[in-house]
Design an enzyme around this catalytic site. Sequence first.
Site, PDB file in Angstrom:
ATOM      1  CG  HIS A 109      44.561  42.069  38.282  1.00 38.30           C
ATOM      2  ND1 HIS A 109      43.562  42.926  38.090  1.00 38.30           N
ATOM      3  CD2 HIS A 109      44.758  41.423  36.945  1.00 38.30           C
ATOM      4  CE1 HIS A 109      43.309  42.996  36.773  1.00 38.30           C
ATOM      5  NE2 HIS A 109      44.042  42.239  35.908  1.00 38.30           N
ATOM      6  CG  HIS A 111      48.397  39.671  34.530  1.00 36.98           C
ATOM      7  ND1 HIS A 111      47.347  38.827  33.820  1.00 36.98           N
ATOM      8  CD2 HIS A 111      47.772  40.858  34.355  1.00 36.98           C
ATOM      9  CE1 HIS A 111      46.320  39.270  33.333  1.00 36.98           C
ATOM     10  NE2 HIS A 111      46.635  40.418  33.927  1.00 36.98           N
TER      11      HIS A 111
HETATM   12  P1  AMP Z   1      43.499  42.515  32.746  1.00 42.40           P
HETATM   13  O1  AMP Z   1      42.743  42.496  31.490  1.00 42.40           O
HETATM   14  O2  AMP Z   1      44.702  42.735  33.336  1.00 42.40           O
HETATM   15  O3  AMP Z   1      42.206  43.048  33.779  1.00 42.40           O
HETATM   16  O4  AMP Z   1      43.254  40.884  33.370  1.00 42.40           O
HETATM   17  C1  AMP Z   1      42.001  40.266  33.616  1.00 42.40           C
HETATM   18  C2  AMP Z   1      42.541  38.770  33.706  1.00 42.40           C
HETATM   19  O5  AMP Z   1      41.337  37.858  34.792  1.00 42.40           O
HETATM   20  C3  AMP Z   1      42.428  38.058  32.389  1.00 42.40           C
HETATM   21  O6  AMP Z   1      43.539  37.368  32.101  1.00 42.40           O
HETATM   22  C4  AMP Z   1      41.387  37.019  32.552  1.00 42.40           C
HETATM   23  O7  AMP Z   1      41.584  36.080  31.823  1.00 42.40           O
HETATM   24  C5  AMP Z   1      41.240  36.758  34.127  1.00 42.40           C
HETATM   25  N1  AMP Z   1      40.113  36.281  34.629  1.00 42.40           N
HETATM   26  C6  AMP Z   1      38.712  36.860  34.449  1.00 42.40           C
HETATM   27  N2  AMP Z   1      37.797  35.925  35.487  1.00 42.40           N
HETATM   28  C7  AMP Z   1      38.688  35.219  36.198  1.00 42.40           C
HETATM   29  C8  AMP Z   1      38.307  34.177  36.931  1.00 42.40           C
HETATM   30  N3  AMP Z   1      37.093  33.925  37.224  1.00 42.40           N
HETATM   31  N4  AMP Z   1      39.191  33.336  37.453  1.00 42.40           N
HETATM   32  C9  AMP Z   1      40.620  33.518  36.973  1.00 42.40           C
HETATM   33  N5  AMP Z   1      40.819  34.565  36.143  1.00 42.40           N
HETATM   34  C10 AMP Z   1      39.966  35.427  35.705  1.00 42.40           C
END
Ligand code: AMP
Length: 127
Positions: A109, A111
Amino acid sequence: MPYAYDDQNIFARILRGEIPNDTVMETEHTLAFRDITPQAPVHVLVIPKGPYVTYDHFCDQASDAEIVDFARTCAAICKQEGIAADTTPGYRAISNAGEHPIQEVPHYHMHLLGGRPLGRMLARADD
Ligand code: AMP
C-alpha cells in the site's frame, strides 16, 4: 526467501468485501480508501488488487497494466483530494516494506498524506 502472500491480511479482506472501507477511488486493478487512523487531513491508502506484499514485490511481479493503473490512480487521487503538488503545498507518498519501517499490513500500500505541513520525513540529528 521469496515473498509469501498472507490472504488473511486486513486489506485482502477489504478487497474481498469482508470488511467495509471508505473508498476514495476504484479502478480495474487498484483500490484507494481512507486510512482508519488518519495522520493528516488527507490520508489515503492506495492498494493493488493483486496479491503483492511490498513495493518492490509489486514492481517486480505485477503486470505493466497493473503498474500503470496504480500510478495513474495515485495521480488522480492527488488531484481529487486537492493535494497535487503543482497547485497546492503538496503531499507525502510513503510505503513501508518489511520489518525495519514497521509495515503493519502485509499487502502493498502507498500512503498519500497531505492537507497540513508534514515536517521532514525522517528526523535529523540537528532537528
Ligand atoms: P503500514 O504500517 O504502512 O502497514 O500501514 C498500515 C495502515 O493501515 C495504518 O496507517 C492503519 O491505520 C491502516 N489500517 C489498518 N486497518 C485499516 C482498515 N480496516 N481500514 C483502513 N485503514 C486501515
